[in-house]
Each structure stands twice: as C-alpha cells, then as structure tokens.
Design an enzyme around this catalytic site. Structure first.
Site, mmCIF file in Angstrom:
data_model
loop_
_atom_site.group_PDB
_atom_site.id
_atom_site.type_symbol
_atom_site.label_atom_id
_atom_site.label_comp_id
_atom_site.label_asym_id
_atom_site.label_seq_id
_atom_site.Cartn_x
_atom_site.Cartn_y
_atom_site.Cartn_z
ATOM 1 N N ARG A 1 17.463 15.972 27.569
ATOM 2 C CA ARG A 1 16.872 14.574 29.031
ATOM 3 C C ARG A 1 17.639 13.943 29.344
ATOM 4 O O ARG A 1 16.547 12.742 29.710
ATOM 5 C CB ARG A 1 17.165 13.598 26.749
ATOM 6 N N ARG B 1 -1.019 8.799 15.650
ATOM 7 C CA ARG B 1 0.127 9.559 15.623
ATOM 8 C C ARG B 1 0.653 9.869 14.292
ATOM 9 O O ARG B 1 0.969 8.618 14.317
ATOM 10 C CB ARG B 1 1.212 9.950 16.840
ATOM 11 N N ARG C 1 9.838 3.907 25.431
ATOM 12 C CA ARG C 1 10.108 5.221 25.523
ATOM 13 C C ARG C 1 9.669 5.906 26.845
ATOM 14 O O ARG C 1 10.645 7.130 27.562
ATOM 15 C CB ARG C 1 9.930 6.134 24.340
ATOM 16 N N LYS D 1 4.762 18.136 22.477
ATOM 17 C CA LYS D 1 5.910 19.326 22.718
ATOM 18 C C LYS D 1 6.386 19.899 21.305
ATOM 19 O O LYS D 1 6.431 20.514 21.305
ATOM 20 C CB LYS D 1 7.450 18.190 23.288
ATOM 21 N N ARG E 1 5.253 6.752 12.300
ATOM 22 C CA ARG E 1 7.091 6.721 13.133
ATOM 23 C C ARG E 1 7.514 5.161 13.167
ATOM 24 O O ARG E 1 6.826 4.804 14.052
ATOM 25 C CB ARG E 1 7.573 7.507 14.502
#
Ligand code: AMP
Length: 212
Positions: free
Chosen positions: A85, A124, A168, A10, A157
């Site tokens: 969300r 990532r 998540r 996204k 992160r």
C-alpha cells in the site's frame, strides 16, 4: 497482485479468483482483523490505526507479510490483496520475493469512480467471523443479517463510517496511488474496469490475469 482503492472490490475479486485457481488469497486487512479478533499484541497495535483509517506502519505490515508468506509452499501461487500500500512496502516486497526466489507475475488495477466507491462502502457489510463481504444494494446475504458462508451475524466494519471512509480514500490517493505508476513503468500493470456486476468484473479480472 490486486491493486485498487477501498471499495473497489479487491477482497471479493481476489477471493473469487483464488478459489477458482487454487491460489492463496493473502489480504493484509484480513490478517490484521484476525489479529484483532484474537486480541494479539499486533491486533491491539493495528486497531488504533485501522479505526482511524490510517495505515499500519510499514515495518509492522511487512514483518507480518514476511512471516505469512514464508509458511506458503514455494509452488503455491499467491494473490496479494491490500498489500503493498506504500512505495516502501512495494520495495520490501521486491526484496522478499527475491529472497524466496519468486516473481511478481502481474498487477491488476481495479478502477472505480470515487463517487461509486463511497456509495459502495456505505452499503457494505462483512462477516467478522469468516471475512465474507456483502453489499446491501448489489450482493445481499441470502438471509438478512446472516452470513451465507458461515451462518454468523454480518455487520458494518468499524472503519466504514463516512468520516473514516473519506480519510481512507485520501490515504489511498496519497500513499498507494504512486504504486500505479511504479508498476505501470515496469510494464506489469493491467487496468480493469471495476464497475458492473460482480461476475462481469470477475470476468475482466480473470482475463487480465490470464494474459502473459
Ligand atoms: P482493507 O481490509 O484492505 O481495507 O484494510 C483495512 C485496514 O487495515 C486499512 O485501512 C489499514 O488500516 C490496514 N491495512 C491493511 N493493509 C495494509 C497495508 N498493506 N499497510 C498498512 N495498513 C494496512
């Protein structure tokens, strides 16, 4: 609006299309991380939720979005990334758009199989300074460990450890997936295959936003 699970791309795709079309990229995750970096009270509050992979409470999130969107000139188009969300956030967005005399032009859903999401997030790295996102398997920074865009150091992160990522994904399924049905019923949803190269997905996303 760009909708999709964590790791579906996204942020990357919203950033690309916003740059191509001059839209404002409004990412609630990026806004929270900017507050965290600036050590604001909102940032301190958000941290406790973000680090556990929980959602920041709706009222806090909606207030932040309301404040940000009011600063945007009426003629400027906005692409939402990571917001809404939850169903209450989607309802609050309807109210907010109504107050501003704006319309929701469309919702694009990025579809990626769960196993691939886990792999993608594992690889990532992000730039805490300018929020650029890289993937060590598919989209590495040109110089190892250094952000292409701002030259800062990239890192993983704090909410991207395997345990937090699992949580998540679970939160997405419970809280956010109901929005897929909500927007589908309104005839606003276009689902796009989110697998393949960054450019291939970008082409599909651009095509989906181009439809009337
Ligand atoms: P993201 O960068 O979109 O993956 O968001 C990172 C984290 O920020 C999420 O796991 C949540 O803790 C928080 N967050 C971002 N957007 C929202 C939202 N719309 N509602 C609640 N929490 C959010």
């Amino acid at each position: 609006m760009l909708l999709g699970p964590p790791g579906s791309g996204k942020g990357t795709q919203a950033g690309r299309i916003a740059a191509q079309r001059g839209w404002l990229h409004l990412s609630t995750g990026d806004l929270f991380r900017a507050h965290l970096k600036d050590r604001t009270p909102l940032g301190q509050l958000a941290r406790s939720y973000i680090d556990r992979g929980e959602l920041v409470p709706d009222t806090v999130t909606v207030d932040m979005v309301r404040q940000r969107i009011r600063e945007v000139p009426a003629a400027r188009r906005v692409i939402f990334d990571g917001f809404p969300r939850t169903v209450p956030q989607a309802e609050a967005l309807d109210t907010l758009l109504g107050e501003l005399g704006r319309d929701l032009a469309g919702v694009v859903l990025l579809e990626v199989p769960r196993a691939e999401l886990v792999d993608r997030i594992a690889g990532r790295v992000t730039c805490p300074n300018c929020q650029a996102v890289y993937n060590l398997a598919t989209n590495r920074p040109r110089r190892p460990g250094v952000c292409d865009r701002c030259g800062g150091p990239v890192s993983q992160r704090t909410d991207e450890t395997p345990e937090v990522v699992e949580h998540r994904l679970h939160v997405y399924e419970e809280e956010t997936e109901p929005l897929v049905d909500l927007y589908r019923k309104r005839g606003a949803l276009r689902a796009v295959d989110g697998t393949g190269t960054l450019e291939a997905v970008g082409g599909r996303v651009a095509g989906a936003f181009a439809q009337p």
